[in-house]
Design an enzyme around this catalytic site. Structure first.
Site, PDB file in Angstrom:
ATOM      1  N   GLU A 174       0.835  -1.188   0.000  1.00 13.16           N
ATOM      2  CA  GLU A 174       0.000   0.000   0.000  1.00 13.16           C
ATOM      3  C   GLU A 174       0.879   1.251   0.000  1.00 13.16           C
ATOM      4  O   GLU A 174       1.686   1.455   0.899  1.00 13.16           O
ATOM      5  CB  GLU A 174      -0.849  -0.070   1.273  1.00 13.16           C
ATOM      6  N   ASP A 228      -3.890  -0.597   9.896  1.00 17.76           N
ATOM      7  CA  ASP A 228      -4.899   0.376  10.310  1.00 17.76           C
ATOM      8  C   ASP A 228      -6.146   0.214   9.445  1.00 17.76           C
ATOM      9  O   ASP A 228      -6.245  -0.711   8.649  1.00 17.76           O
ATOM     10  CB  ASP A 228      -4.335   1.805  10.219  1.00 17.76           C
ATOM     11  N   ASP A 246      -0.906  -1.745   5.776  1.00 19.69           N
ATOM     12  CA  ASP A 246      -0.786  -1.222   7.134  1.00 19.69           C
ATOM     13  C   ASP A 246      -1.818  -1.867   8.040  1.00 19.69           C
ATOM     14  O   ASP A 246      -2.883  -2.267   7.595  1.00 19.69           O
ATOM     15  CB  ASP A 246      -1.016   0.300   7.147  1.00 19.69           C
ATOM     16  N   ASP A 274      -7.334   1.979   6.929  1.00 18.69           N
ATOM     17  CA  ASP A 274      -7.118   2.065   5.486  1.00 18.69           C
ATOM     18  C   ASP A 274      -6.513   0.774   4.948  1.00 18.69           C
ATOM     19  O   ASP A 274      -6.886   0.292   3.880  1.00 18.69           O
ATOM     20  CB  ASP A 274      -6.184   3.237   5.154  1.00 18.69           C
TER      21      ASP A 274
END
Ligand code: 0RA
Length: 638
Positions: free
Chosen positions: A428, A503, A501, A505
């Site tokens: 990403e 998180d 990641d 996103d």
């Protein structure tokens, strides 16, 4: 309570045969239950439950209670007629004992109905017995309660009468043998999923499910049967009509039941069963259903002047866009084919299903002209989109060739040309992409950075997807094509690793990628080529000592190992970009040091459930779901 042995001869030569049979099962358990992992373990439960379901199919049972006990055993109780206890003429022993030690309950006492049998299914409860540390069976029948206990498949005492009974039924309680099975921990979700499915497939049966290990209790009862099943599958979709179209009929000895409904999406969610067994690889019944849909919708559209020329028509894929269906057939002697025995082979069933569905669907469309019109319009649009996609794909291919080798500019490819050795890291963002490029082993690791959000393929047709630059880059890098034109033999990397990641996103991008693969490149997940990289959440340091932790629990454990917090610095990684290339390589990329999770999705019901959760608004259930279910956690390369 009276306890007396049932009149039967003492043990003789035939009991030696029994022991030999049992040891064959114990020596090669995989031959009988497929494997000795979690799947094999749950197969034992399925086997016992299926025997009670056979009793439901015979119209003799309405309630089943499944319980997971704190001692690691599982019990299944039904209110059927009870397994016969009378002395078996051939074996000269109580039939119950024979069923528990040698025979498939259904085979010699043909109840002359549909049975859950064939392939890995219906191997017989004696297999469960042989693979159990102990098994106890109670039968209520003839006004008596009978009891027998077995250890590792062999009776420890003769069948005895434990008192009187004013009901009938069978209860089997078993504790899987930990010396044979790799795992003996029952998974509540796995069992609940199957019980729920069975309650849809056998309308009217009530299945109680208790997990005494944590006190949970659920009941499954669906008077609406497979119609409710379809409604359940479609619960998060906009449906084009209500209620689902339903038919239940018989052709010769084959019992045919279908429920179907369309939604305004672009995917198909169809599930098929034969004698309650999920035929994930389809078969003649599915071919029959598809043929009927294509034929009937084409006839209808042509009859109403939807097509301009004679040549125009709807393809099978066109008429299945947005379709949700459950097909359940009962066949007297099912032939299951294929490696996993999950495909129906009986050729007569195709015509039987086809004619039944043709008839019912044509009638439905006559009676519901507005619905008929909207279905045809949707299929015509699907057909046009497919044509547009074909052109876009053609263009992508030609453009790819012009741009050199057909590989996207962002791809940092590996040196080896052997797909079996090659790995593709999908990363990403450009910054993490740069770190990964530095940290990789160029020989066999390629890196493709994706920028920003990629398109939600749940909500787009193929032609729209191909306009998206990120998706085009992925298609070119992976090499197998997309949609109906897929060729797994041109796969360029045998491991496709999502590295995002930890998180929201990251979870979102991972979800979109998984959806893309599942919907449009199903071969990738089917063949187990997709992995998720596990990046650490924390870096702990005390002096020269460095540790990485992949969860909060692990962090706390490491702190304890360091001897407390004193002098320990903890860094929380919010993204891959916060690691330098050495750290990323050491923790997440290098075989031998990293942990990869392999992505598997077993069946359509689960996939459906999965995508509803994945696509939902709530982030937390999604994160938990990914951790707990969607991704069967296979630790590799540790
Ligand atoms: C053979 C014959 C009959 C019932 C059963 C087997 C039977 C097996 C199982 C396994 C779990 N629960 C079960 N319930 C019944 C029919 C016997 C009769 O005609 O009474």
């Amino acid at each position: 309570m009276a306890q007396q042995a049932v009149d039967a001869p003492a043990y003789d030569a035939s009991s030696i045969q029994v022991l030999e049979g049992l040891s064959a099962v114990r020596r090669r358990p995989g031959m009988y239950i497929g494997s000795t992992d979690a799947r094999g373990l749950h197969h034992l439960v399925t086997e016992v439950v299926d025997n009670s379901i056979d009793e439901v199919l015979a119209g003799a049972c309405t309630e089943i209670a499944v319980t997971l006990h704190p001692d690691g055993s599982c019990s299944v109780r039904d209110n059927g007629r009870g397994i016969p206890v009378e002395v078996h003429p051939k074996y000269n022993r109580p039939t119950l004992e024979i069923v528990m030690t040698v025979l498939h309950a259904g085979s010699k006492f043909d109840r002359n109905t549909y049975k859950v049998s064939g392939g890995l299914h219906g191997v017989g409860v004696h297999v469960v017995n042989a693979l159990s540390e102990w098994l106890e069976v109670r039968v209520c029948r003839n006004g008596q309660e009978y009891f027998q206990r077995y250890e590792r498949g062999a009776p420890v005492a003769p069948l005895r009468i434990d008192g009187t009974a004013d009901r009938t039924g069978t209860e089997t309680r078993f504790k899987p043998d930990a010396t044979i099975l790799e795992t003996t921990a029952f998974d509540r979700e796995t069992i609940a999923r199957r019980l729920k499915e069975l309650s849809f497939l056998n309308a009217g049966v009530t299945i109680h499910f208790r997990d005494e290990r944590n006190g949970s209790y659920e009941t499954f009862h669906h008077a609406g049967g497979i119609t409710e099943f379809v409604e359940d599958l479609n619960q998060a979709s906009n449906v084009l009509f209500k209620p689902p179209i339903y038919l239940h009929t018989k052709r010769d000895s084959t019992d045919i039941e279908v429920a179907l409904q369309y939604n305004d999406g672009y995917n198909e969610s169809s599930i098929a069963f034969v004698n309650n067994i999920n035929t994930v690889d389809g078969g003649t019944h599915v071919v029959g259903l598809r043929a009927a849909l294509t034929r009937t919708l084409n006839d209808y559209a042509r009859g109403r002047g939807f097509f301009k020329g004679d040549k125009e028509g709807l393809s099978g894929e066109d008429v299945r866009e947005g379709l949700t269906s459950v097909l359940s057939v009962k066949v007297l002697e099912p032939q299951f084919e294929g490696q996993t025995k999950a495909r129906l082979g009986n050729s007569e069933v195709k015509g039987q299903v086809e004619s039944a569905v043709n008839e019912k669907l044509a009638e439905y469309l006559e009676e519901h002209p507005t619905t008929g019109q909207s279905l045809v319009l949707k299929a015509v649009q699907a057909s046009q989109a497919r044509e547009a996609a074909r052109k876009a794909r053609e263009l992508t291919r030609r453009k790819g060739l012009l741009e050199g080798g057909g590989l996207p500019g962002k791809l940092a490819d590996c040196h080896t040309r052997d797909p079996a050795e090659s790995e593709l890291f999908i990363v990403e963002g450009d910054s993490a992409g740069g770190t990964a490029k530095q940290g990789r082993d160029r020989e066999f690791q390629a890196v493709l950075p994706l920028r920003g959000k990629i398109l939600n393929v749940e909500k787009a047709r193929l032609d729209k997807m191909l306009e998206n630059e990120q998706i085009r880059a992925l298609i070119m890098a992976i090499g197998i094509g997309i949609g109906d034109e897929q060729d797994m033999s041109s796969l360029r990397y045998h491991k496709i690793i999502l590295m995002t990641d930890a998180d929201v996103d990251g979870a979102h991008i991972r979800t979109l990628l998984l959806t893309l693969f599942y919907r449009k490149m199903p071969g990738l997940i089917g063949e187990g080529r997709v992995y998720i990289a596990q990046a650490p959440l924390y870096r702990l340091q005390k002096g020269a000592r460095v540790r990485y932790a992949y969860s909060d629990e692990e962090r706390d454990r490491e702190v304890t190992e360091f001897g407390g917090m004193k002098g320990v610095t903890i860094q929380r990684y919010k993204g891959l970009g916060e690691m330098n290339s050495d750290q990323l390589a050491e923790t997440t990329m290098r075989p031998g040091a990293r942990t990869l999770l392999k992505v598997t999705v077993d069946d359509a019901v689960r996939a459906n459930e999965l995508f509803q959760i994945l696509m939902g608004e709530e982030v937390e259930p999604r994160r938990l779901y990914i951790q707990d279910h969607a991704v069967e956690v296979t630790n590799l390369d540790i």
